[in-house]
Design an enzyme around this catalytic site. Structure first.
Site, short mmCIF file in Angstrom:
data_model
loop_
_atom_site.label_atom_id
_atom_site.label_comp_id
_atom_site.label_asym_id
_atom_site.label_seq_id
_atom_site.Cartn_x
_atom_site.Cartn_y
_atom_site.Cartn_z
N ASP A 42 21.34 55.51 63.29
CA ASP A 42 20.75 55.25 61.99
C ASP A 42 19.74 54.12 62.18
O ASP A 42 19.85 53.36 63.14
CB ASP A 42 21.88 54.82 61.05
CG ASP A 42 21.39 54.56 59.66
OD1 ASP A 42 20.50 55.31 59.23
OD2 ASP A 42 21.88 53.63 59.02
N ASP A 52 25.96 53.04 59.17
CA ASP A 52 26.70 52.09 58.35
C ASP A 52 27.01 52.63 56.97
O ASP A 52 27.95 52.21 56.35
CB ASP A 52 25.93 50.77 58.25
CG ASP A 52 24.50 50.98 57.79
OD1 ASP A 52 24.10 52.14 57.62
OD2 ASP A 52 23.80 49.98 57.59
N ASP A 59 26.29 58.32 56.42
CA ASP A 59 26.45 58.58 57.85
C ASP A 59 27.84 59.10 58.20
O ASP A 59 28.06 59.59 59.30
CB ASP A 59 26.24 57.28 58.65
CG ASP A 59 24.86 56.72 58.44
OD1 ASP A 59 23.91 57.51 58.50
OD2 ASP A 59 24.74 55.51 58.22
#
EC number: 7.2.2.13
Lengths: 1036, 279
Positions: free
Chosen positions: A388, A729, A733
């Site tokens: 990410d 986070d 996700d």
């Protein structure tokens, strides 16, 4: 805050129009349903339609009766917690999973053999031979069975508590505060438990609240929500009643469950509750995902197959041999079981567990908390990392990066001591720009942080404004003082129609009674308000040339993925606006045209300092780093370039098209190594096309991806055989984290859901810690190989005595107790110490292992361990010691062959040796047990050489050195333990081990030396002829 | 999708399983080609030959260090064990049924063959009461003291070929294990007791169950070829009352420094056996 460029993106990022396009996925239907995009349509309805749909009233809200009815129908507004595994199931999993199965089988076989013999105990037809045999194997079987069971149970408990400890740390992350919600029912505002909120409820939220459910906004006052828990992007977004986008995730009039309202107030109708909310769907998707076995679990399974194969093969061979030699069926079966059981490496389970635990501890010290012990190694096998962006690769903290004034782009200096100044700070234009940025800014430092460095202080306010605040504070000193000197008299806050913010201040100069108007906003909007521009401190008319210069700068900064703001000011003429003029901000009664443009400032969420280096390390370690982000493609690409995910010189299809000035469609996609893929495009791709992208591009960025798409990307990578690590986070996700072979969540910024879904948590949120994880994972894989090689080598010599005992009828050279002393005593510490072994070469410079070819245990390791080192050292060394002791006590080898029947006959108390002496049963048994002890000691002596051999797989020990202190300790420990077992008074009674004469310790020395030399030569040949026969046959 | 993947994997593993035995495409048997097998087998052949050579070498060195006459260490046999003949710890027979005790009689008879006069006449009649110490001669051979069968008198099997078994008064021969260099101090004799309240009559041959010192020390099988162990015979003079009962008899070597009370070794200087005579 939708300033300038950020908004222009919104246009470019037309969202998933056809949200429910069926995906070609088989399997559980509802799971597929969850993988599709969100089916919310309320945002496109008018408020009246929504009210009708939920039979609610826009003013009165639901009636209490209706609410109660809905509550019963839809259930409480809470996420169904993922089915938690009961503790006993977890415990059983530790007890019966993986390697333990082998030991349990062994234990059961032992008890079976014991039972068979116990049942035939009273058989009157027993011969003298079976009598002696009973005694021997009865002991053996029962002992072994009990010890095996004990080993499994103890190791099971150990790893259970180890993991329980990790999950306890997890518990502390949980936020258990019950949520409250303000709803309007029957026209009255009531504070209720958020769980009781139902669809159709009219709820009110204000700054600081958590949104209690998915709501359709019906009215809002400066309401902003932080969707970071859903999207990962922490930029607050404003909420208003208008539908601004077809995609429910993008539109302004829907606020989502569990996101936070940061400021303003809003009122809305609840449209989804509990598991039906967007968040609920993601959570359900996450908990419903099945995760495969960890690579190390697969390896251990493979190892079990091999070892079982070897054991059964040996067992059957000697079963047949025993039958041929004329043993009874029963005896042969017991031999069979005995040999299979002897092949079980009793100590290995404990060794592997301890090795993994040690690594987990070491990783925890380096801020990688491992939730699942087996995940320790997974990072080492990882071949693809899907990361990410926000918060993982970047700092998640807007920072001023560039400025444009005096017709020039300057780089902002963000160092604490202002050492990196790249422009002239005395420029009048800069001073003006700084003043505008400081004054037209509502952000301020939170109190009580004066001693902290500026960059680390907490700021109350919007991310962009905070960035400006810090930038000005750094370069021009206290902003507060500046604001005090220029008192604010009026202010128009930012709104999405104006796209600017302005304020009017008194001037610093007490003699000057004019007011200063400052404005900042989307650059094109600000420029529209201007007629002049400040260049080199002089106001110049804004002509076409300067406008073009502005455009170029704006484009360039925008192209860097930065958010650009324009700044202008004007000193209001005193004659029109005398001191004390009443500025009316609602009905603007002052000049907002013909201002003087000052400059641009652009901001970016900069990459973390250690990330480019970490990405580089991953790359050299052969790991593909893919960025998967919810952010815009341009920003994503800029950051990707900044951190090296798209390396210098690599172009995307679009770049090539732009360079060659040809349409994108004419570029051969194979020419582009890099690729920036938009979520919208991703949705339309078939599986093959997806595979194509993943296979043909080495550097990939996925932008604007939804949680479901993240999951699909991970699945795509896994389909191509990659072992995928996902870092993230946000809640968005978590499906990907769960699906990944190893999910890595962020400890500080990560949401609870993501931490639950992950296998590993980076306590410092730093991507660079992953590199540590990869390194540790690879090291432990190598070291486990060494540990296993070491442990297995002592396995066969434990069988050979038994085999010779059967075949040539000599007294048993090595007893069960001594076998257990080796496996669970002396072998343990050296085997574990190999986990501390340093890497032989730079493990971060080689490719990730291929899970199909590079096995933990392969036939070469078995061949080396069983075929070569063993026979060379252990068996021969041990047998030599055995023969030495017997010969020196009077039994020469010639006498020994065939002596077994009388030897083990309790009633024979005058057994004659080679010299004519006669021995009672007890006397010769003491010699036999002395032999066992000597065999045991010989194995320890040969294990010295073996552990040194196992230190390296390719390097010479002289290259590797003896720096592993634990290993040296292990050497001394095993020797001391062996000496203790041999010499400690009482051991003859307790374990039937007897003191050895000093000379007997040296029997195995030549063999110890021999295997050392042999292996050094083997490794030398491997190094000299890479890929040669020796390497192919013996490199494990 | 997942299912097709599984299928493909299954097929692959199925062919892989067959191929692992014999792969017709590459001619591999168990994953190796012929030459590869030959090479690895050759390697192991050479390797094991070398190891065998190495082992033989060390064994040869070991044998070089050993003495032909005396074992290197004798500390594991400091005291002799005591054993009985017939070689059974549970003598049980019917005195009127020769078939039941003939095995014991035969055993004793064959055991005493070495003590026949024809054999013992070659041995020396050495002075009693002192050790028969002999210095090393050139050929290392040592002389032995004679022990004639006749010393056992009633239990010699000469007068009563049934060794008393037919009369219900069985003879049991006791002998101490041979131990090289053993020189018992004092005057060792054998004493047997019945482990019950009422003692039974026993007769010892030679008288008082004495073991003469002249039979010590023993010089080993190779040097002391014609050595015979001294024997003590004990005849259990059972009476009618003792028939049909299991009599536990314990015999010990007494009157010397030889151990007869070791906790673990029940045969060190003592022996316990059971006698059951059925009428």
């Amino acid at each position: 805050m939708g300033y300038g460029r950020s908004d222009s993106y919104r246009v470019a990022t037309t969202q998933d129009k056809d949200d429910r396009s069926p995906k070609k996925k088989k399997g559980a239907k509802d799971m597929d349903d969850l993988k599709k995009e969100v089916p919310i349509t309320e945002h496109k309805m008018s408020i009246e339609e929504v009210c009708r749909k939920y039979q609610t009233d826009i003013v009165q809200g639901l009636t209490n009766a209706k609410a109660a009815e809905y509550l019963i129908r839809d259930g409480p507004n809470a996420l169904t917690p993922p089915p938690t595994t009961p503790e006993w199931v977890k415990f059983c999993r530790q007890l019966f999973g993986g390697f333990s199965v082998l030991l349990w089988t062994g234990a059961i076989l032992c008890f079976l053999a014991y039972a068979i013999q116990a049942a035939t105990e009273d058989d009157p037809s027993r011969s003298a031979r079976s009598h002696m045999f009973d005694r021997l194997s009865l002991c053996l079987q029962l002992y072994l069975g009990i010890v095996l069971t004990a080993v499994v149970v103890i190791t099971g408990c150990f790893s259970y508590f180890q993991e329980a400890k990790s999950s306890k740390i997890m518990e502390s992350f949980k936020n258990m505060v019950p949520q409250q919600a303000l709803v309007i029912r029957e026209g009255e505002k009531v504070q209720i438990n958020a769980e009781e909120v139902v669809g159709g409820d009219l709820v009110e939220v204000k700054g600081g609240d958590r949104i209690p459910a998915d709501i359709r906004v019906v009215s809002a006052h400066g309401c902003k929500v932080d969707n970071s828990s859903l999207t990962g992007e922490s930029e607050p977004q404003s909420r208003s009643p208008d539908c601004t986008h077809d995609n429910p995730l993008e539109t302004r009039n829907i606020a989502f469950f569990s996101t936070n309202c940061v400021e303003g107030t809003a009122r809305g109708i609840v449209i989804c509750t509990g598991d039906n909310t967007v968040m609920g769907r993601i959570a359900t998707l996450t908990s419903g995902l099945e995760t495969g076995k960890t690579p190390i679990a697969k390896e251990i399974e493979h190892f079990i197959h091999i070892i079982t194969g070897v054991a059964v093969f040996l067992g059957l061979t000697f079963f047949i041999l025993a039958i041929v030699l004329g043993y009874s069926w029963l005896e042969a079966v017991i031999f069979l079981i005995g040999i299979i059981v002897a092949n079980v490496p009793e100590g290995l389970l404990a060794t592997v567990t301890v090795c993994l635990t040690l690594t987990a501890k070491r990783m925890a010290k380096k801020n990688c908390l491992v939730k699942n012990l087996e995940a320790v190694e997974t990072l080492g096998s990882t071949s693809t990392i899907c990361s990410d962006k926000t918060g993982t690769l970047t700092q998640n903290r807007m920072t001023v990066a560039h400025m444009w004034f005096d017709n020039q782009i300057h780089e902002a200096d963000t160092t604490e001591d202002q050492s990196g100044a790249s422009f002239d700070k005395s420029s009048i234009t800069w001073i003006s720009l700084a003043r505008v940025a400081a004054l037209c800014n509502r952000a301020q430092f939170k109190a009580g942080q004066d001693q902290l460095p500026i960059l680390k202080r907490d700021v109350a306010g919007d991310a962009s404004e905070s960035a400006l605040l810090k930038c000005i504070e750094l370069s021009c000193g206290s902003v507060r003082a500046m604001r005090d000197r220029n008192k604010k008299v009026a202010e128009i806050p930012f709104n999405s129609t104006n796209k600017y913010q302005l304020s009017v201040h008194e001037t610093e100069d007490l003699n000057d009674n004019r007011y200063l108007l400052v404005m900042k906003g989307a650059p094109e909007r600000v420029l529209e308000c201007c007629s002049t521009i400040l260049v080199q401190g002089k106001e110049q008319p804004l002509d076409e040339e300067l406008k073009e210069a502005f455009q170029n700068a704006y484009m360039e900064l925008g192209g860097l993925g930065e958010r650009v703001l324009g700044f202008c000011h004007v000193l209001l003429p005193e004659d029109q606006y005398p001191k004390g003029f009443a500025f009316d901000t609602d009905d603007v009664n002052f000049q907002t045209k013909d201002l003087c443009f000052v400059g641009l400032m652009s901001m970016i969420d900069p990459p973390r300092a250690a990330v480019p280096d970490a990405v580089g390390k991953c790359r050299s370690a052969g790991i593909k780093v893919i960025m998967v982000t919810g952010d815009h493609p341009i920003t994503a690409k800029a950051i990707a370039k900044g951190v090296g995910i798209i390396s210098e010189g690599n172009e995307t299809v679009e770049d090539i098209a732009a360079r060659l000035n040809i349409p994108v469609s004419q570029v051969n996609p194979r020419d582009a190594k890099a690729c920036v893929c938009h979520g919208t495009d991703l949705k339309d791709l078939s599986q093959d096309q997806m595979d194509d992208i993943l296979r043909n591009h080495t550097e990939i960025v996925f932008a604007r991806t939804s949680p479901q798409q993240k999951l699909i990307i991970v699945e795509g990578c896994q389909r191509l055989g990659a072992i995928v690590a996902v870092t993230g986070d946000g809640v968005n996700d978590s499906p990907a984290l769960k699906k990944a072979d190893i999910g890595v969540a962020m400890g500080i910024s990560g949401s609870d859901v993501s931490k639950q879904a992950a296998d590993m948590i980076l306590l410092d949120d730093n991507f660079a810690s992953i590199v540590t994880g990869v390194e540790e994972g690879r090291l432990i894989f190598d070291n486990l190989k060494k540990s296993i090689a070491y442990t297995l080598t002592s396995n066969i010599p434990e069988i050979t005595p038994f085999l010779l005992f059967i075949i040539v009828n000599i007294p048993l050279p090595l007893g069960t107790i001594t076998i257990l002393c080796i496996d669970l005593g002396t072998d343990m510490v050296p085997a574990i110490s190999l986990a501390y072994e340093a890497a032989e070469s730079d493990i971060m410079k080689r490719q990730p292992r291929n899970p199909f070819r590079d096995k933990l245990v392969n036939e070469r390791l078995i061949s080396i361990a069983y075929g070569q080192i063993v026979t060379a050292g252990f068996a021969l060394g041990g047998f030599f010691a055995y023969f030495v002791i017997l010969a020196e006590n009077g039994f020469l080898p010639t006498t020994l062959v065939g002596i077994r029947l009388n030897w083990d006959d309790r009633s024979c108390n005058d057994l004659e040796d080679t010299y004519g002496q006669q021995w009672t049963y007890e006397q010769r048994k003491i010699v036999e047990f002395t032999c066992h002890t000597a065999f045991f000691v010989s194995i320890v002596v040969v294990q010295w050489a073996d552990v040194i051999i196992c230190k390296t797989r390719r390097n010479s020990v002289f290259q590797q050195g003896m720096r592993n202190k634990i290993l040296i300790f292990g050497l001394f420990e095993e020797t001391a333990l062996a000496a203790f077992l041999s010499y400690c008074p009482g051991m003859d009674v307790a374990l039937r081990m007897y003191p050895l004469k000093p000379s007997w310790w040296f029997c195995a020395f030549p063999y110890s030396f021999l295997i050392f030399v042999y292996d050094e030569v083997r490794k030398l040949l491997i190094r000299r002829n890479p890929g040669g026969w020796v390497e192919r046959e013996t490199y494990y | 999708m997942a299912s097709t993947e599984d299928k493909a994997a299954k097929q692959e593993s199925a062919t892989g399983w067959k191929d692992s035995f014999y792969n017709p495409r590459t001619g591999e048997v168990l994953g190796r080609t012929g030459s590869s097998w030959a090479l690895i087998l050759l390697f192991y052949l050479v390797f094991y030959c070398f190891l065998a050579g190495m082992f033989a070498l060390t064994m040869w060195v070991l044998l070089l260090t050993l003495d032909d006459y005396v074992p290197k260490y004798r500390d594991r046999v400091p005291y002799p064990g005591l054993v009985i003949r017939p070689n059974s710890l549970d003598l049980s027979f019917n005195k009127s049924d020769p078939l039941k005790y003939v095995q014991y009689v035969k055993h004793l008879e064959s055991f005493l063959q070495r003590y026949n006069d024809s054999q013992q006449d070659k041995n020396d009649d050495c002075p009693p009461g002192e050790y028969f110490l002999q210095d090393d001669t050139e050929d290392m051979s040592k002389k032995a003291c004679l022990f004639k069968r006749g010393f056992l008198s009633l239990c010699s099997g000469l007068s009563d070929t049934n060794f008393g078994y037919s009369e219900g008064k069985p003879c049991v021969l006791l002998k101490m294990n041979r131990i090289i260099g053993l020189k018992p101090r004092g005057d060792p004799y054998i004493n047997c007791t019945v482990k019950r309240d009422t003692p039974i009559q026993m007769q010892y041959f030679p008288s008082e169950g004495r073991i003469d010192k002249k039979y010590f020390p023993y010089y080993g099988k190779k040097a002391h070829e014609s050595y015979v162990q001294p024997l003590v015979a004990v005849e259990l003079l059972l009476t009618k009352d003792d028939y049909n009962k299991e009599l536990p008899v314990e015999c010990r070597v007494e009157g010397s420094d030889l151990r007869n009370n070791d906790e673990r070794d029940k045969f060190l200087g003592r022996v316990t056996f059971r006698v059951t005579v059925v009428e």
